[in-house]
Design a protein around this motif. Structure first.
Motif, PDB file in Angstrom:
ATOM      1  N   HIS A  78       0.773  -1.174  -0.153  1.00 16.29           N
ATOM      2  CA  HIS A  78      -0.144   0.043   0.061  1.00 16.29           C
ATOM      3  C   HIS A  78       0.961   1.234  -0.127  1.00 16.29           C
ATOM      4  O   HIS A  78       0.273   2.517   0.083  1.00 16.29           O
ATOM      5  N   ARG A  79       1.953   1.250  -0.111  1.00 12.01           N
ATOM      6  CA  ARG A  79       2.970   2.479  -0.208  1.00 12.01           C
ATOM      7  C   ARG A  79       2.725   3.240  -1.055  1.00 12.01           C
ATOM      8  O   ARG A  79       2.848   4.440  -0.870  1.00 12.01           O
ATOM      9  N   GLU A  80       2.488   2.855  -2.272  1.00 14.30           N
ATOM     10  CA  GLU A  80       2.362   3.776  -3.464  1.00 14.30           C
ATOM     11  C   GLU A  80       1.019   4.701  -3.161  1.00 14.30           C
ATOM     12  O   GLU A  80       1.275   5.875  -3.498  1.00 14.30           O
ATOM     13  N   THR A  81      -0.022   3.870  -2.695  1.00 13.62           N
ATOM     14  CA  THR A  81      -1.306   4.896  -2.607  1.00 13.62           C
ATOM     15  C   THR A  81      -1.001   5.761  -1.290  1.00 13.62           C
ATOM     16  O   THR A  81      -1.517   6.928  -1.374  1.00 13.62           O
ATOM     17  N   LEU A  82      -0.290   5.367  -0.466  1.00 11.53           N
ATOM     18  CA  LEU A  82       0.024   6.438   0.749  1.00 11.53           C
ATOM     19  C   LEU A  82       0.963   7.500   0.209  1.00 11.53           C
ATOM     20  O   LEU A  82       0.753   8.460   0.556  1.00 11.53           O
ATOM     21  N   ASN A  83       2.005   7.215  -0.748  1.00  3.01           N
ATOM     22  CA  ASN A  83       2.871   8.190  -1.136  1.00  3.01           C
ATOM     23  C   ASN A  83       1.932   9.312  -1.972  1.00  3.01           C
ATOM     24  O   ASN A  83       2.000  10.634  -1.887  1.00  3.01           O
ATOM     25  N   GLN A  84       0.939   8.802  -3.064  1.00  7.06           N
ATOM     26  CA  GLN A  84       0.040   9.741  -3.670  1.00  7.06           C
ATOM     27  C   GLN A  84      -0.601  10.551  -2.583  1.00  7.06           C
ATOM     28  O   GLN A  84      -0.786  11.676  -2.845  1.00  7.06           O
ATOM     29  N   ALA A 100       0.017  11.529   0.498  1.00  3.70           N
ATOM     30  CA  ALA A 100       0.950  12.327   1.170  1.00  3.70           C
ATOM     31  C   ALA A 100       1.229  13.736   0.402  1.00  3.70           C
ATOM     32  O   ALA A 100       1.196  14.873   0.585  1.00  3.70           O
ATOM     33  N   LEU A 101       1.627  13.406  -1.009  1.00  5.27           N
ATOM     34  CA  LEU A 101       2.186  14.597  -2.137  1.00  5.27           C
ATOM     35  C   LEU A 101       0.904  15.314  -2.234  1.00  5.27           C
ATOM     36  O   LEU A 101       1.161  16.573  -2.385  1.00  5.27           O
ATOM     37  N   ALA A 102      -0.455  15.045  -2.175  1.00  3.76           N
ATOM     38  CA  ALA A 102      -1.413  15.894  -2.646  1.00  3.76           C
ATOM     39  C   ALA A 102      -1.983  16.632  -1.425  1.00  3.76           C
ATOM     40  O   ALA A 102      -2.808  17.285  -1.383  1.00  3.76           O
ATOM     41  N   LEU A 103      -1.271  16.645  -0.271  1.00 10.06           N
ATOM     42  CA  LEU A 103      -1.941  17.219   1.139  1.00 10.06           C
ATOM     43  C   LEU A 103      -0.491  18.178   1.421  1.00 10.06           C
ATOM     44  O   LEU A 103       0.728  17.946   1.355  1.00 10.06           O
ATOM     45  N   GLN A 104      -0.917  19.178   2.201  1.00 10.66           N
ATOM     46  CA  GLN A 104      -0.216  20.117   2.769  1.00 10.66           C
ATOM     47  C   GLN A 104       0.196  19.476   4.312  1.00 10.66           C
ATOM     48  O   GLN A 104      -0.408  18.969   4.843  1.00 10.66           O
ATOM     49  N   LEU A 105       1.410  19.952   4.699  1.00  9.65           N
ATOM     50  CA  LEU A 105       1.825  19.321   5.746  1.00  9.65           C
ATOM     51  C   LEU A 105       1.105  19.884   7.127  1.00  9.65           C
ATOM     52  O   LEU A 105       0.711  19.209   8.064  1.00  9.65           O
ATOM     53  N   ASP A 106       0.808  21.151   6.868  1.00  8.43           N
ATOM     54  CA  ASP A 106      -0.138  21.849   7.929  1.00  8.43           C
ATOM     55  C   ASP A 106      -1.452  21.139   7.961  1.00  8.43           C
ATOM     56  O   ASP A 106      -1.986  20.947   9.353  1.00  8.43           O
TER      57      ASP A 106
END
Length: 603
Positions: free
Chosen positions: A333-339, A341-347
């Motif tokens: 599931h790491r690929e979905t998790l990475n996508q 995470a990249l679509a969200l802001q850290l805040d």
């Protein structure tokens, strides 16, 4: 008393052979208990220190082992006792074959007394220890007292132990174990050598569990063992106890589905689907998935923990990339998790973790767990519609609408929220017009700006501006009509800082906006420095330098203030101006005549 008590305790805990079964079955946590310093998992620094002390004959008279439950404190105490009393010792490698080693491992040795501090916490028990320490051991080199949960002793018991603990007989050793070292008096801590046992890493626990499963002649999926290790939270004993339960529950092969079924947790696919619904702003589907999980008998508290772990994974991947270690999700599931995470802001991720953590705290004291979790899911889906405090402060300070084209990256709902906030910020100003404006303005009629009406109109402008900007503008001269649609405001050279403040584009725009509302048409405002002859410039040069130098010093001092510095760090604020009297005695400034000090800071 203590000898009989320790002997009875040891007889109940006597280890059975590894292949014991039936009514003589011994749990895995006892059968696979470490017997040598090299067997300690995750506590290599402690083991190495004790080995060096044994080899150099520098064994202390009292030790304190601290750490979480199930990390090896009592096991290390027994290994140290064997190392001191083994027939081949003192040695860092006890033989485990002599009668003394075997009786210590079983908890039955007459010279190694294991005492439960929780049930023997009074002063009478400690007095008995003080009376017995003078007698030499029956057959071993040392009489060793292992006191578990020593923090449970009463203050009177600790006081009675002080003298004996500081100067015990040469044949006595004390080993204390506790999970709450902060509750032990400092007078006891200063008399012991302290060793802190760290929590055991997930990878090390998985490796140990894999060896136990193989020794038991069974099989287990790596994902199942990792779930068990993570559930243990750094405790090897908890992991072994849970593995023992799972091996009894399942067949000859342990799978992740069996682990989820026994623990009442959701499978990774279900957690991923629920998180995807939240991140896609689909609260209907998220609530439906939560209801289905509740109907299937899943523990809502466990599901919340899994969501916290998932948001933590998003944060770690967003910061460290997809190669980050110690993620709760399996590799598939790491690929979905990475996508995601990249679509969200850290805040946004940090705000989501705050929501979930607060829900977890409230869940402990509430009987409406499902409602709290539903609220958390809905709030998580609305995080994209929120603006940061620094953005709101900036927009509200300008009191102007933010057009959607100005920041197309913001969601449409956020644009509408910001426009509404800006309109709300301007509402008090509109309500004040009938009270402060002349009759024509109160009736909604624009005021004509001319040479005669300029003082009246300018005073009206100052009333509708913020107090900081108005205070700075009052330092300048009365504006002059330079052209049909242009006003020029000049500042004396002694007020350069106020002039620079008013020349900021945001402040100029605010003045022009107020002028437009009062007069009915647009005006351009220019802020200039008042000119003068060479003698006047030379005369005020030193004064201007002194003013600017003092202002820079006051600004630097203001930035050292904890409250100001914290505001800049947390809210992203900027220090715009400093009070005239900041950092020194209040009163009129000699450099600026008799003008009063500035009234407030603006950040």
């Amino acid at each position: 008393m203590f000898g009989n008590m320790a002997k009875q305790k040891g007889s109940r805990a006597k280890d059975a052979p590894p292949d014991a079964g039936g009514e003589n079955y011994t749990v895995l946590a006892r059968r696979y208990r470490p017997q040598q310093f090299t067997d300690l998992v995750g506590q290599e620094p402690v083991a190495q220190a004790l080995v060096n002390a044994l080899n150099s004959n520098r064994v202390a008279h009292a030790y304190l082992f601290t750490g979480a439950r199930g990390v090896g404190k009592t096991s290390t105490a027994r290994i140290l006792a064997k190392a001191l009393n083994c027939v081949r010792g003192p040695t860092d490698k006890p033989c485990d074959a002599c009668e003394i080693c075997q009786s210590i491992a079983a908890g039955e040795d007459v010279d190694v007394l294991e005492i439960d501090g929780a049930s023997n916490r009074g002063i009478d028990e400690i007095r008995e220890i003080r009376q017995n320490v003078q007698y030499r051991p029956s057959r071993s080199r040392y009489k060793i007292y292992i006191v578990d949960e020593v923090h449970m002793l009463t203050p009177q018991a600790f006081n009675a132990l002080l003298k004996t603990l500081e100067e015990p007989p040469e044949h006595v050793k004390f080993i204390f174990a506790t999970t709450e070292a902060q509750k032990i008096p400092i007078t006891i801590l200063s008399r012991c050598q302290r060793f802190d046992f760290a929590g055991i890493g997930t990878a090390r626990i998985v490796e140990r569990l894999r060896g136990i499963v193989g020794a038991e002649g069974m099989e287990a999926d790596d994902e199942a063992l990792e779930l068990v290790a993570r559930r243990a939270g750094g405790s090897m004993r908890d992991a072994q106890s849970l593995l023992d339960q799972l091996l009894a529950f399942g067949g000859e092969r342990l799978s992740s589905e069996q682990v989820h079924r026994l623990l009442g947790t959701a499978q990774d696919e279900r957690v991923l689907e629920m998180a995807s619904a939240v991140l896609q702003n689909d609260p209907k589907r998220a609530l439906a998935l939560l209801g289905q999980a509740a109907d299937d008998g899943l523990q809502l508290g466990e599901l919340l923990d899994q969501l916290i772990d998932y948001w933590r994974d998003l944060m770690v991947v967003q910061c460290a990339g997809p190669e980050a270690r110690d993620l709760s999700l399996p590799p598939r599931h790491r690929e979905t998790l990475n996508q995601q995470a990249l679509a969200l802001q850290l805040d946004t991720l940090l705000a989501g973790l705050d929501i979930l953590s607060a829900t977890k705290a409230r869940l402990r004291t509430s009987s409406h767990g499902r409602v709290l979790l539903e609220m958390a899911l809905v709030r998580l889906g609305r995080l994209d519609d929120l603006a940061s405090l620094s953005q709101l402060t900036q927009w509200l300070g300008q009191a102007r609408e933010v057009p959607q084209a100005a920041n197309p990256a913001l969601p449409r709902a956020q644009q509408s929220n910001l426009s509404g906030s800006a309109a709300a910020a301007r509402a008090p100003e509109v309500k004040k017009k009938p009270e402060t404006s002349p009759e024509g303005a109160a009736a909604g009629t624009p005021l004509a700006l001319s040479v005669d009406s300029l003082p009246q109109v300018w005073e009206e402008v100052l009333k509708h501006l913020g107090p900081m900007v108005a205070s700075s503008l009052r330092k300048g001269q009365l504006p002059a009509i330079f052209a049909p649609n242009t006003l020029v405001l000049r500042f004396p050279s002694s007020y350069n800082s106020e002039r620079e403040h008013c020349q900021q584009p945001a402040n100029v725009a605010r003045v022009e906006e107020v002028l437009r509302r009062i007069t009915g048409h647009g005006w351009n405002v220019r802020i200039e420095s008042a000119g003068g002859d060479a003698d006047s410039a030379k005369k005020t040069s030193d004064e201007t330098d002194n003013v600017q130098s003092r202002y820079k010093r006051q600004r630097a001092e203001a930035l050292k203030e904890p409250l100001v510095r914290r505001t800049v760090e947390v809210l992203g604020a900027q220090l715009v101006d400093v009070d005239e009297g900041f950092g020194g005695p209040s009163g009129p400034s000699p450099e600026r005549g008799d003008e009063p000090d500035r009234e407030e800071h603006e950040a």
